[in-house]
Write a protein that holds these residues in place. Sequence first.
Motif, PDB file in Angstrom:
ATOM      1  N   ALA A 280       0.849  -1.202   0.000  1.00 42.46           N
ATOM      2  CA  ALA A 280       0.000   0.000   0.000  1.00 42.46           C
ATOM      3  C   ALA A 280       0.878   1.243   0.000  1.00 42.46           C
ATOM      4  O   ALA A 280       2.030   1.198   0.424  1.00 42.46           O
ATOM      5  N   ILE A 281       0.302   2.350  -0.465  1.00 42.42           N
ATOM      6  CA  ILE A 281       1.033   3.621  -0.534  1.00 42.42           C
ATOM      7  C   ILE A 281       0.287   4.674   0.278  1.00 42.42           C
ATOM      8  O   ILE A 281      -0.938   4.731   0.258  1.00 42.42           O
ATOM      9  N   GLY A 282       1.049   5.499   1.002  1.00 42.97           N
ATOM     10  CA  GLY A 282       0.478   6.633   1.729  1.00 42.97           C
ATOM     11  C   GLY A 282       1.265   7.883   1.402  1.00 42.97           C
ATOM     12  O   GLY A 282       2.487   7.828   1.253  1.00 42.97           O
TER      13      GLY A 282
ATOM     14  N   ALA B 218       5.910  13.831   1.287  1.00 44.10           N
ATOM     15  CA  ALA B 218       6.404  12.498   1.661  1.00 44.10           C
ATOM     16  C   ALA B 218       5.581  11.387   1.019  1.00 44.10           C
ATOM     17  O   ALA B 218       4.356  11.494   0.916  1.00 44.10           O
ATOM     18  N   VAL B 219       6.273  10.336   0.592  1.00 51.81           N
ATOM     19  CA  VAL B 219       5.615   9.158   0.025  1.00 51.81           C
ATOM     20  C   VAL B 219       6.131   7.928   0.765  1.00 51.81           C
ATOM     21  O   VAL B 219       7.341   7.731   0.877  1.00 51.81           O
ATOM     22  N   ALA B 220       5.203   7.105   1.276  1.00 42.29           N
ATOM     23  CA  ALA B 220       5.575   5.886   1.998  1.00 42.29           C
ATOM     24  C   ALA B 220       4.993   4.672   1.284  1.00 42.29           C
ATOM     25  O   ALA B 220       3.785   4.608   1.064  1.00 42.29           O
ATOM     26  N   ARG B 221       5.877   3.737   0.911  1.00 41.93           N
ATOM     27  CA  ARG B 221       5.429   2.462   0.333  1.00 41.93           C
ATOM     28  C   ARG B 221       5.598   1.396   1.394  1.00 41.93           C
ATOM     29  O   ARG B 221       6.689   1.223   1.943  1.00 41.93           O
ATOM     30  N   VAL B 222       4.505   0.678   1.687  1.00 41.83           N
ATOM     31  CA  VAL B 222       4.486  -0.275   2.799  1.00 41.83           C
ATOM     32  C   VAL B 222       4.264  -1.689   2.280  1.00 41.83           C
ATOM     33  O   VAL B 222       3.446  -1.910   1.392  1.00 41.83           O
ATOM     34  N   TYR B 223       5.035  -2.649   2.842  1.00 41.70           N
ATOM     35  CA  TYR B 223       4.876  -4.064   2.515  1.00 41.70           C
ATOM     36  C   TYR B 223       4.599  -4.808   3.815  1.00 41.70           C
ATOM     37  O   TYR B 223       5.460  -4.862   4.693  1.00 41.70           O
ATOM     38  N   LEU B 224       3.392  -5.366   3.939  1.00 34.33           N
ATOM     39  CA  LEU B 224       2.975  -6.066   5.150  1.00 34.33           C
ATOM     40  C   LEU B 224       3.081  -7.578   4.947  1.00 34.33           C
ATOM     41  O   LEU B 224       2.582  -8.096   3.942  1.00 34.33           O
TER      42      LEU B 224
ATOM     43  N   ILE C  62       6.387  10.336  17.496  1.00 34.51           N
ATOM     44  CA  ILE C  62       6.270   9.959  16.089  1.00 34.51           C
ATOM     45  C   ILE C  62       6.146   8.449  15.936  1.00 34.51           C
ATOM     46  O   ILE C  62       5.404   7.965  15.082  1.00 34.51           O
ATOM     47  N   GLN C  63       6.828   7.696  16.794  1.00 34.43           N
ATOM     48  CA  GLN C  63       6.657   6.234  16.800  1.00 34.43           C
ATOM     49  C   GLN C  63       5.204   5.888  17.119  1.00 34.43           C
ATOM     50  O   GLN C  63       4.626   4.981  16.518  1.00 34.43           O
ATOM     51  N   PHE C  64       4.610   6.639  18.047  1.00 29.02           N
ATOM     52  CA  PHE C  64       3.208   6.431  18.423  1.00 29.02           C
ATOM     53  C   PHE C  64       2.284   6.677  17.229  1.00 29.02           C
ATOM     54  O   PHE C  64       1.374   5.897  16.967  1.00 29.02           O
ATOM     55  N   VAL C  65       2.551   7.770  16.483  1.00 27.65           N
ATOM     56  CA  VAL C  65       1.743   8.116  15.296  1.00 27.65           C
ATOM     57  C   VAL C  65       1.770   6.974  14.289  1.00 27.65           C
ATOM     58  O   VAL C  65       0.740   6.575  13.746  1.00 27.65           O
ATOM     59  N   VAL C  66       2.969   6.422  14.046  1.00 27.58           N
ATOM     60  CA  VAL C  66       3.128   5.333  13.074  1.00 27.58           C
ATOM     61  C   VAL C  66       2.341   4.093  13.504  1.00 27.58           C
ATOM     62  O   VAL C  66       1.715   3.421  12.689  1.00 27.58           O
ATOM     63  N   LYS C  67       2.332   3.807  14.823  1.00 32.02           N
ATOM     64  CA  LYS C  67       1.713   2.570  15.322  1.00 32.02           C
ATOM     65  C   LYS C  67       0.218   2.706  15.593  1.00 32.02           C
ATOM     66  O   LYS C  67      -0.440   1.708  15.919  1.00 32.02           O
ATOM     67  N   GLN C  68      -0.336   3.925  15.479  1.00 28.69           N
ATOM     68  CA  GLN C  68      -1.754   4.152  15.821  1.00 28.69           C
ATOM     69  C   GLN C  68      -2.721   3.157  15.164  1.00 28.69           C
ATOM     70  O   GLN C  68      -3.533   2.558  15.869  1.00 28.69           O
TER      71      GLN C  68
ATOM     72  N   SER D   7       5.978  10.343   8.812  1.00 30.03           N
ATOM     73  CA  SER D   7       5.291   9.481   9.767  1.00 30.03           C
ATOM     74  C   SER D   7       3.794   9.411   9.459  1.00 30.03           C
ATOM     75  O   SER D   7       3.173   8.359   9.581  1.00 30.03           O
ATOM     76  N   GLN D   8       3.210  10.539   9.031  1.00 29.48           N
ATOM     77  CA  GLN D   8       1.777  10.554   8.715  1.00 29.48           C
ATOM     78  C   GLN D   8       1.482   9.830   7.403  1.00 29.48           C
ATOM     79  O   GLN D   8       0.446   9.182   7.263  1.00 29.48           O
ATOM     80  N   ALA D   9       2.410   9.925   6.438  1.00 31.44           N
ATOM     81  CA  ALA D   9       2.273   9.164   5.189  1.00 31.44           C
ATOM     82  C   ALA D   9       2.324   7.674   5.491  1.00 31.44           C
ATOM     83  O   ALA D   9       1.550   6.880   4.950  1.00 31.44           O
ATOM     84  N   LEU D  10       3.218   7.310   6.409  1.00 33.92           N
ATOM     85  CA  LEU D  10       3.380   5.912   6.819  1.00 33.92           C
ATOM     86  C   LEU D  10       2.122   5.402   7.524  1.00 33.92           C
ATOM     87  O   LEU D  10       1.680   4.275   7.286  1.00 33.92           O
ATOM     88  N   ARG D  11       1.537   6.251   8.372  1.00 30.37           N
ATOM     89  CA  ARG D  11       0.303   5.876   9.078  1.00 30.37           C
ATOM     90  C   ARG D  11      -0.820   5.574   8.088  1.00 30.37           C
ATOM     91  O   ARG D  11      -1.530   4.576   8.224  1.00 30.37           O
ATOM     92  N   LEU D  12      -0.965   6.414   7.058  1.00 33.34           N
ATOM     93  CA  LEU D  12      -1.996   6.207   6.036  1.00 33.34           C
ATOM     94  C   LEU D  12      -1.731   4.913   5.272  1.00 33.34           C
ATOM     95  O   LEU D  12      -2.656   4.130   5.023  1.00 33.34           O
TER      96      LEU D  12
END
Length: 128
Positions: free
Chosen positions: A6-8, A13-19, A42-48, A74-79
């Motif tokens: 997924a992408i946020g 900022a652009v975050a590409r995530v692989y779960l 910021i770690q908290f924001v990512v893990k929300q 961090s907010q791109a990563l959260r999305l």
Amino acid sequence: MEMVHAIGRRKAAVARVYLTEGTGKITINKRDLKEYFPSELIQFVVKQPLNLLDVAEKYDIKVNVYGGGFTGQSQALRLAIARALVKINAEDKKALRAEGFMTRDARVVERKKPGRPKARRRFQFSKR
């Protein structure tokens, strides 16, 4: 379960995530979460989104993130994480949307206009 992608985005900022299924390890640009984002907040924001659904220890997350500053990243990563979790289980979308994790924050820097020092700032004006 295979890998979910997924992408946020947020500001620049652009975050590409692989779960993948795992033990809750988060790797950002080949570095650990605590190393990449030393700030607890910021770690908290990512893990929300993970904490909301109580799946923080269930998935390993590999992230490529670039552009922007640490807050935007961090907010791109959260999305991106929220979007990936919805791909895995569509029932989670309602809970994530209620917390505002599914909304792309469209606010970006306004462009600088010609004849002005900044986007809206005007040069100092004096009648005499």
